[in-house]
Design an enzyme around this catalytic site. Structure first.
Site, short mmCIF file in Angstrom:
data_model
loop_
_atom_site.label_atom_id
_atom_site.label_comp_id
_atom_site.label_asym_id
_atom_site.label_seq_id
_atom_site.Cartn_x
_atom_site.Cartn_y
_atom_site.Cartn_z
N ASP A 15 0.87 -1.17 0.00
CA ASP A 15 0.00 0.00 0.00
C ASP A 15 0.92 1.23 0.00
OD1 ASP A 15 -2.36 1.64 0.43
OD2 ASP A 15 -1.65 1.85 2.50
N ASP A 17 -0.11 5.15 0.88
CA ASP A 17 -0.32 6.14 1.93
C ASP A 17 -0.27 5.48 3.31
OD1 ASP A 17 -0.98 8.31 0.04
OD2 ASP A 17 -2.80 7.17 -0.33
O1 LIG Z 1 -8.59 10.82 -2.92
P1 LIG Z 1 -7.51 9.90 -3.31
O2 LIG Z 1 -6.13 10.52 -3.35
O3 LIG Z 1 -7.83 9.20 -4.60
O4 LIG Z 1 -7.33 8.81 -2.20
C1 LIG Z 1 -8.33 7.90 -1.76
C2 LIG Z 1 -7.89 7.23 -0.48
O5 LIG Z 1 -6.61 6.62 -0.70
C3 LIG Z 1 -6.12 5.85 0.38
O6 LIG Z 1 -4.84 5.37 0.05
C4 LIG Z 1 -6.04 6.64 1.66
O7 LIG Z 1 -5.78 5.76 2.72
C5 LIG Z 1 -7.35 7.39 1.93
O8 LIG Z 1 -7.18 8.28 2.98
C6 LIG Z 1 -7.77 8.16 0.71
O9 LIG Z 1 -9.02 8.79 0.97
#
Ligand SMILES: O=P(O)(O)OC[C@H]1O[C@@H](O)[C@H](O)[C@@H](O)[C@@H]1O
Length: 225
Positions: A15, A17
């Site tokens: 993963d 984030d």
């Molecule tokens: O809005 P994005 O950048 O497409 O990300 C969606 C989700 O991506 C995930 O990786 C995060 O843990 C979430 O917090 C986030 O909301």
């Protein structure tokens, strides 16, 4: 050097984030700002329970449902898009910091010739990987855009990790999943992956185990020996 994973594992799926970069904190900030603008309190626990790891609009839906709110789809999208503007602004202001222990682990994995995939619900992954100087480590990327384009179910469904394994040409039982989100370890477990490493960035080691992690670490390089 040993990567601290079972011998049957031949490929690694990370993963992004909260596992490779500290961007989970930036996402949480942006979600809080967006929901508080709507008059909704949003705690760290709300983030971990309802939003963490899930695709953008699933996060909106899941948190609002916890408050008994079920707005129509265009409103869900408007809220998600507003949050996306906020998180991009925060990323541009604060920059991207990869976790040093994760970079050390990626280097060791590269040296040991393991194929590496990044599997994230975020549609901002390419930007984050580039800003964090991590692109060179990625052999396959399944991100929020791939999930949308291929109509995959987002985490906690295992589909995005299964697509990552497919792209690396490895069966799930021979791939390890590295995840900090409860939805992510559940996806790894339910997808029949050979090893699920939970990364505890807060105080949820037990919850990571309950949701499917085989082991829990605070930093990836704890696994190296
Ligand atoms: O809005 P994005 O950048 O497409 O990300 C969606 C989700 O991506 C995930 O990786 C995060 O843990 C979430 O917090 C986030 O909301």
């Amino acid at each position: 050097m040993s990567l601290g994973i079972p011998e049957k594992i031949t490929a690694l799926l990370f993963d992004l984030d909260g596992v490779l970069t500290s961007t989970a904190v930036l996402h949480r900030k942006a979600w809080r700002q967006t929901f508080e603008n709507m008059g909704q309190q949003f705690s760290e626990q709300d983030y971990l329970t309802y939003v963490d790891g899930k695709p953008r609009y699933d996060g909106v839906r899941s948190f609002l449902a916890s408050r008994g709110l079920t707005p129509p789809e265009p409103e869900i999208r408007r809220i998600g898009d507003e949050k996306n503007d906020v998180v991009n602004k925060i990323i541009d202001e604060e920059g991207i910091t990869p976790y040093p222990g994760s970079v050390r682990y990626l280097r060791a994995a590269r040296e040991a010739s393991f194929p590496i995939g990044v599997v994230t619900s975020s549609a901002n992954a390419t930007k984050v990987l580039k800003a964090g100087n991590l692109t060179e480590f990625v052999d396959a990327l399944v991100d929020g855009n791939v999930i949308t384009d291929q109509h995959l179910h987002g985490k906690p469904a295992p589909d995005s990790f299964l697509e990552g394994a497919r792209r690396l040409g490895v069966a799930p039982e021979h791939a390890a999943v590295f995840e900090d989100a409860l939805s992510g370890v559940k996806a790894g477990h339910d997808g029949g992956f050979g090893h699920v490493v939970g990364v505890d960035r807060g105080n949820q080691a037990e919850a990571l185990k309950t949701n499917g992690a085989d082991v829990v670490v605070n930093e990836l390089d704890e696994l190296l020996s």
